[in-house]
Write a protein that holds these residues in place. Structure first.
Motif, mmCIF file in Angstrom:
data_model
loop_
_atom_site.group_PDB
_atom_site.id
_atom_site.type_symbol
_atom_site.label_atom_id
_atom_site.label_comp_id
_atom_site.label_asym_id
_atom_site.label_seq_id
_atom_site.Cartn_x
_atom_site.Cartn_y
_atom_site.Cartn_z
ATOM 1 N N LYS A 287 0.831 -1.203 0.000
ATOM 2 C CA LYS A 287 0.000 0.000 0.000
ATOM 3 C C LYS A 287 0.865 1.252 0.000
ATOM 4 O O LYS A 287 1.911 1.311 0.645
ATOM 5 N N ILE B 95 1.873 4.619 1.289
ATOM 6 C CA ILE B 95 1.702 5.332 2.553
ATOM 7 C C ILE B 95 2.003 6.824 2.413
ATOM 8 O O ILE B 95 1.626 7.614 3.266
ATOM 9 N N ASP C 129 4.386 0.676 1.932
ATOM 10 C CA ASP C 129 4.443 -0.043 3.203
ATOM 11 C C ASP C 129 5.308 -1.299 3.056
ATOM 12 O O ASP C 129 5.145 -2.072 2.117
ATOM 13 N N VAL D 47 -3.026 7.611 -1.768
ATOM 14 C CA VAL D 47 -2.565 6.978 -0.537
ATOM 15 C C VAL D 47 -3.554 5.873 -0.181
ATOM 16 O O VAL D 47 -4.764 6.065 -0.202
ATOM 17 N N GLY D 48 -3.040 4.686 0.088
ATOM 18 C CA GLY D 48 -3.872 3.525 0.400
ATOM 19 C C GLY D 48 -4.038 2.569 -0.769
ATOM 20 O O GLY D 48 -4.497 1.446 -0.583
ATOM 21 N N ASP D 49 -3.680 2.999 -1.986
ATOM 22 C CA ASP D 49 -3.762 2.120 -3.155
ATOM 23 C C ASP D 49 -2.718 1.008 -3.046
ATOM 24 O O ASP D 49 -1.620 1.212 -2.523
ATOM 25 N N ASN D 50 -3.066 -0.154 -3.565
ATOM 26 C CA ASN D 50 -2.108 -1.255 -3.656
ATOM 27 C C ASN D 50 -1.371 -1.156 -4.990
ATOM 28 O O ASN D 50 -2.003 -1.105 -6.044
#
Length: 173
Positions: free
Chosen positions: A52, A54, A81, A105-108
């Motif tokens: 992910k 960050i 991450d 932010v938070g996307d894989n």
């Protein structure tokens, strides 16, 4: 206090010119070889990491030129991450709107990169970025930049040797 001018014998000047040119040319040719080697890398041979996002942002990076001058260039960087590298990509037009829109932010993400020993500075050796199977940064972009840089360094090395020979002509009798 009077300083005497030291006269360097002609043979030492000529040897110094050739050694200096050969050393610089060897550095150019080695850099060229390494850039061509990187440009031929396949994704299966490169480090990859999935995780992910960050952090993402555009940063101005200071670049020095021969220790005398500097210029700034913008790079788009992401922190993922579980990865101890700060990954970045460079675009000569400084247009990172595509990445700003498509990477949140938070996307894989799945990234292909060449590991760097320096974990603080942005690592610009990012080959490919994928999000949900969609390629956001193509492998060919970095490879093309490395091919162009390799060609410039290759011809620069031979140009240095040619300049040394041309400069030495004034000593020929």
């Amino acid at each position: 206090m009077v300083f005497k001018k030291i006269r360097i014998p002609l043979i030492y000047k000529r040897i110094g010119n050739y050694l200096g040119a050969l050393l610089l040319a060897a550095c150019c040719l080695l850099g060229s070889f390494l850039m061509f080697l990187t440009s031929d890398s396949e994704l299966s041979q490169i480090d990859k990491h999935s995780g992910k996002v960050i952090e993402k942002r555009i940063v101005s990076k200071n670049n020095s030129v021969a220790g005398r001058g500097s210029f700034k260039s913008d790079v788009f960087l992401i922190k993922i991450d579980g990865l101890n590298q700060v990954l970045a990509t460079y675009n000569s037009s400084y247009d990172y709107s595509f990445f700003e829109e498509n990477i949140k932010v938070g996307d894989n993400l799945k990234v292909y990169f060449q590991k760097s020993n320096d974990t603080i500075k942005p690592n610009l050796n990012v080959f490919q970025i994928e999000k949900s199977g969609i390629v956001l940064l193509k492998n060919e972009d970095l490879q093309n930049r490395n091919r162009i840089g390799g060609c410039v360094a290759f011809f620069g090395g031979f140009l240095l040797i040619g300049m040394a020979i041309y400069h030495d002509k004034k000593y020929w009798k």
